[in-house]
Scaffold this active site. Structure first.
Site, PDB file in Angstrom:
ATOM      1  N   LYS A 179      -4.849  -6.709   3.161  1.00 13.93           N
ATOM      2  CA  LYS A 179      -4.590  -5.718   2.110  1.00 13.93           C
ATOM      3  C   LYS A 179      -6.150  -5.108   1.729  1.00 13.93           C
ATOM      4  CE  LYS A 179      -2.797  -2.377  -0.503  1.00 13.93           C
ATOM      5  NZ  LYS A 179      -3.721  -2.314  -1.874  1.00 13.93           N
ATOM      6  N   HIS A 217      -8.001  -3.574   4.326  1.00 17.52           N
ATOM      7  CA  HIS A 217      -7.530  -2.250   4.611  1.00 17.52           C
ATOM      8  C   HIS A 217      -8.131  -1.394   3.423  1.00 17.52           C
ATOM      9  CE1 HIS A 217      -4.832   0.660   2.316  1.00 17.52           C
ATOM     10  NE2 HIS A 217      -4.309   1.008   3.396  1.00 17.52           N
ATOM     11  N   ASN A 218      -8.303  -1.733   2.034  1.00 14.26           N
ATOM     12  CA  ASN A 218      -8.740  -0.916   0.970  1.00 14.26           C
ATOM     13  C   ASN A 218     -10.292  -0.746   1.305  1.00 14.26           C
ATOM     14  OD1 ASN A 218      -6.188  -1.524  -0.024  1.00 14.26           O
ATOM     15  ND2 ASN A 218      -7.151  -1.678  -1.970  1.00 14.26           N
ATOM     16  N   GLU A 241     -10.515   1.922   4.008  1.00 17.90           N
ATOM     17  CA  GLU A 241     -10.142   3.056   3.285  1.00 17.90           C
ATOM     18  C   GLU A 241     -11.599   3.771   2.573  1.00 17.90           C
ATOM     19  OE1 GLU A 241      -6.697   2.676   0.591  1.00 17.90           O
ATOM     20  OE2 GLU A 241      -7.844   3.932  -0.849  1.00 17.90           O
ATOM     21  N   SER A 272       0.754  -1.013   0.052  1.00 14.87           N
ATOM     22  CA  SER A 272       0.062   0.161   0.044  1.00 14.87           C
ATOM     23  C   SER A 272       0.879   1.147  -0.007  1.00 14.87           C
ATOM     24  CB  SER A 272      -1.169   0.161   1.132  1.00 14.87           C
ATOM     25  OG  SER A 272      -1.866   1.251   1.166  1.00 14.87           O
TER      26      SER A 272
HETATM   27  P1  NBP Z   1       0.392  -2.830 -13.782  1.00 16.14           P
HETATM   28  O1  NBP Z   1      -0.739  -3.344 -13.411  1.00 16.14           O
HETATM   29  O2  NBP Z   1       0.096  -1.913 -15.052  1.00 16.14           O
HETATM   30  O3  NBP Z   1       1.017  -3.993 -14.620  1.00 16.14           O
HETATM   31  C1  NBP Z   1       2.285  -3.711 -15.718  1.00 16.14           C
HETATM   32  C2  NBP Z   1       3.215  -5.177 -15.518  1.00 16.14           C
HETATM   33  O4  NBP Z   1       2.247  -6.100 -15.834  1.00 16.14           O
HETATM   34  C3  NBP Z   1       4.143  -4.944 -16.508  1.00 16.14           C
HETATM   35  O5  NBP Z   1       5.354  -5.305 -16.017  1.00 16.14           O
HETATM   36  C4  NBP Z   1       3.517  -5.839 -17.644  1.00 16.14           C
HETATM   37  O6  NBP Z   1       4.351  -6.244 -18.388  1.00 16.14           O
HETATM   38  C5  NBP Z   1       3.037  -6.761 -16.890  1.00 16.14           C
HETATM   39  N1  NBP Z   1       2.164  -7.543 -17.635  1.00 16.14           N
HETATM   40  C6  NBP Z   1       0.844  -7.322 -17.973  1.00 16.14           C
HETATM   41 BR1  NBP Z   1       0.118  -5.676 -18.023  1.00 16.14          BR
HETATM   42  N2  NBP Z   1       0.032  -8.326 -18.527  1.00 16.14           N
HETATM   43  C7  NBP Z   1       0.926  -9.365 -18.490  1.00 16.14           C
HETATM   44  C8  NBP Z   1       1.102 -10.915 -18.898  1.00 16.14           C
HETATM   45  N3  NBP Z   1      -0.147 -11.320 -19.397  1.00 16.14           N
HETATM   46  N4  NBP Z   1       2.021 -11.666 -18.631  1.00 16.14           N
HETATM   47  C9  NBP Z   1       3.359 -11.171 -17.874  1.00 16.14           C
HETATM   48  N5  NBP Z   1       3.383  -9.851 -17.468  1.00 16.14           N
HETATM   49  C10 NBP Z   1       2.189  -8.984 -17.694  1.00 16.14           C
HETATM   50  O7  NBP Z   1       1.525  -2.185 -13.148  1.00 16.14           O
HETATM   51  P2  NBP Z   1       1.656  -1.425 -11.726  1.00 16.14           P
HETATM   52  O8  NBP Z   1       0.649  -0.190 -11.775  1.00 16.14           O
HETATM   53  O9  NBP Z   1       3.147  -1.015 -11.406  1.00 16.14           O
HETATM   54  O10 NBP Z   1       1.279  -2.491 -10.547  1.00 16.14           O
HETATM   55  C11 NBP Z   1       1.478  -3.503 -10.323  1.00 16.14           C
HETATM   56  C12 NBP Z   1       0.735  -4.471  -9.515  1.00 16.14           C
HETATM   57  O11 NBP Z   1       0.708  -3.749  -8.094  1.00 16.14           O
HETATM   58  C13 NBP Z   1      -0.659  -4.599  -9.720  1.00 16.14           C
HETATM   59  O12 NBP Z   1      -1.105  -5.811  -9.454  1.00 16.14           O
HETATM   60  C14 NBP Z   1      -1.201  -3.304  -9.025  1.00 16.14           C
HETATM   61  O13 NBP Z   1      -2.570  -3.686  -9.136  1.00 16.14           O
HETATM   62  C15 NBP Z   1      -0.486  -3.554  -7.885  1.00 16.14           C
HETATM   63  N6  NBP Z   1      -0.625  -2.013  -7.142  1.00 16.14           N
HETATM   64  C16 NBP Z   1      -0.499  -0.976  -7.787  1.00 16.14           C
HETATM   65  C17 NBP Z   1      -0.461   0.206  -7.218  1.00 16.14           C
HETATM   66  C18 NBP Z   1      -0.432   1.437  -7.777  1.00 16.14           C
HETATM   67  O14 NBP Z   1      -0.523   2.586  -7.160  1.00 16.14           O
HETATM   68  N7  NBP Z   1      -0.331   1.451  -9.195  1.00 16.14           N
HETATM   69  C19 NBP Z   1      -0.382   0.461  -5.859  1.00 16.14           C
HETATM   70  C20 NBP Z   1      -0.486  -1.035  -5.069  1.00 16.14           C
HETATM   71  C21 NBP Z   1      -0.491  -2.000  -5.840  1.00 16.14           C
HETATM   72  P3  NBP Z   1       4.712  -5.429 -19.870  1.00 16.14           P
HETATM   73  O15 NBP Z   1       5.806  -4.272 -19.780  1.00 16.14           O
HETATM   74  O16 NBP Z   1       5.580  -6.635 -20.687  1.00 16.14           O
HETATM   75  O17 NBP Z   1       3.422  -4.966 -20.686  1.00 16.14           O
END
Ligand code: NBP
Length: 485
Positions: A186, A189-190, A193, A131
């Site tokens: 988690k 937690h959400n 929130e 988070s």
């Molecule tokens: P994203 O949720 O946008 O995911 C992007 C990543 O997933 C890239 O590395 C992409 O690879 C890979 N990917 C995808 Br899309 N489809 C795929 C597949 N079929 N096979 C393998 N890899 C795949 O990234 P993020 O926003 O950094 O979030 C990462 C995780 O953390 C998610 O589960 C998200 O819900 C969670 N999270 C996010 C936040 C936030 O604030 N953003 C906060 C807390 C948790 P590529 O580069 O090859 O497309």
């Protein structure tokens, strides 16, 4: 590159992965990065990670062989199939005792399933709630790891180093429990929130529409509240939001369309509450309030034909109402957290997760959206009694709700009389009144169920003994078998 030099491997170079890698690197651990689209590895090394100790891999084999054993591999990829796909890709290259951590927003039943599957393959699986968004990942997230406890001693030094720190310096990361516990916690937690945000929005509505305070006046009140029992990140940002002016000098908040979005974790919490039969009413109302907000066009049409009270303005003592609402929000927050913890208690019991409630409160004290001073009081309650049934049984919270009670009731009657919707504030009070009632009217429900469906009932003096009455003299004496709808 073939030698095992890296302390930690991370797959997924989107916003969360990149920032977490840099955070881990800052704390003296060597990280190897990998990504499905391999070109992003070099991009990252040449830009954001330039000048750091971070290394990259261009194939899974290169990635796995760069890691010291037991290998510690975190997936920060899109939740869902991407996690399963990477697990399958990794498996042939891993050895017994290696660790896979899923740091994405996975749904806890998926985590439980992956935990069971990987346990059968002798791989230690950890589902870790992360988070704090992008900034948290970079400078200190709240981390909620759960899964195979044998993994924890290997992860603890890294996770506790990179996690946010509470005001007393304690890391906002500890072992949560077994199986899918990390992602479950988690998710709750959400959900909490969602509840906290809804409570603040309801108070804003009363201040704005009922009292007529300007946004600046409200910001002053929230800033004051942030020095007391409501001290929290969400009150702090709401203070800023109310103060923020658009280019024309007008509050930006008032130009934003009142239709709320949601990504689903609040809904998951409400569904879990229904699945496990736990009265988590405030989070449920918060989710439904977003749903109601999103049918904006329908509401606009209804607003033209449906009437409310003739007097829709508060004409009483404004300073008193501000005090009452502070108490109402505080008491409602206590109820919301009490409900969240009883849901965790029930699900932990069902799955044998051995949830560590005090640590959960501790983990939420920094780095995450619901961080607040109040979580310290929850931690104290669980420190005093590790098997506390419900927060409302703790003397501190018992006293707090008693003290808040008259303001809470006044605020709710005021809003009701002037026709301002307060689903979260009012459900909290209804829960409180229900929870403290030894005899609820469920005897009437039982009688009705038995009358129309022969569903049987228990007598007060013979619990466990289900009987049926032929209420009309026409229905016969056969009763329905029990089933869970
Ligand atoms: P994203 O949720 O946008 O995911 C992007 C990543 O997933 C890239 O590395 C992409 O690879 C890979 N990917 C995808 Br899309 N489809 C795929 C597949 N079929 N096979 C393998 N890899 C795949 O990234 P993020 O926003 O950094 O979030 C990462 C995780 O953390 C998610 O589960 C998200 O819900 C969670 N999270 C996010 C936040 C936030 O604030 N953003 C906060 C807390 C948790 P590529 O580069 O090859 O497309």
């Amino acid at each position: 590159m073939s030698s095992a030099v890296a302390d930690f491997g991370l797959i997924g170079l989107a916003v969360m992965g990149q920032n977490l890698i840099l955070n881990i690197n800052d704390h003296g651990f060597k990280v190897c990065a990998f990504n499905r689209t391999v070109a992003k590895v070099d991009d990252f090394l040449e830009n954001e990670a330039k000048g750091t100790e971070v290394i990259g891999a261009h194939s899974i084999i290169e990635f796995v062989s760069s890691l010291k054993r037991p290998r510690k591999i975190m997936l920060l990829v899109k939740a869902g199939a991407a996690v399963d796909d990477f697990i399958e890709t990794l498996l042939p290259h891993l050895e017994e005792g290696d660790i896979i951590i899923d740091g994405g927003n996975s749904h806890y039943p998926d985590t439980q399933r992956r935990y069971e599957y990987l346990t059968s393959k002798k791989i230690l699986f950890v589902g870790c709630g992360v988070s704090g968004g992008e900034e948290g990942a970079r400078y200190g997230p709240s981390l909620m790891p759960g899964g195979n406890p044998e993994a924890w001693p290997h992860l603890k030094p890294i996770f506790q180093a990179i996690a946010a720190k509470a005001p007393d310096g304690a890391p906002c990361c500890d072992w949560v429990g077994e199986g899918g516990a990390g992602h479950f916690v988690k998710m709750v937690h959400n959900g909490i929130e969602y509840g906290d945000m809804q409570l603040i929005s309801e108070v804003y509505h009363i201040f704005r529409n009922g009292v007529g305070f300007t946004d600046d006046e409200q910001s002053d009140i929230f800033a004051q509240w942030n020095k007391g029992v409501l001290d929290s990140f969400l009150i702090e940002i709401s203070t800023d939001i109310l103060r923020f002016k658009d280019a024309d000098g007008q509050p930006l908040l008032e130009k934003i369309r009142d239709a709320a979005g949601q990504k689903g974790t609040g809904k998951w919490t409400a569904i879990a509450a229904l699945d496990y039969g736990m009265p988590v009413t405030l989070i449920g109302e918060a989710v439904f309030a977003r749903c109601l907000s999103s049918i904006k066009d329908e509401r606009v049409r209804a607003s033209k034909i449906l009437s409310g009270p003739t007097n829709n303005k508060y004409t009483g003592d404004k300073a008193q109402l501000v005090k009452d609402l502070e108490q109402a929000m505080y008491a409602s927050k206590i109820i919301s957290y009490a409900q969240g913890f009883i849901l965790m208690r029930e699900v932990s019991h069902q799955f044998n997760w051995n949830l560590n409630y005090g640590s959960i409160a501790l983990m939420w004290r920094g780095g995450c959206i619901i961080r607040s001073a109040f979580l310290g009081d929850i931690k104290n309650a669980f420190d005093k009694n590790k098997s506390l049934e419900c927060l409302l049984f703790d003397p501190f919270f018992q006293q707090a709700t008693t003290t808040a009670q008259s303001g809470w009731r006044n605020a709710i009657s005021t809003a009701t009389l002037i026709g301002i919707p307060i689903p979260a504030l009012s459900t909290a009070l209804s829960f409180y009144d229900g929870y403290r009632t030894a005899r609820l009217p469920a005897n009437m429900l039982q009688a009705q169920r038995d009358y129309f469906g022969a569903h049987t009932y228990e007598l007060e003096d013979k619990p466990g003994n289900f009987v049926h009455t032929n209420w009309t003299g026409r229905g016969g004496n056969v009763h329905a078998s029990n089933y869970d709808a």
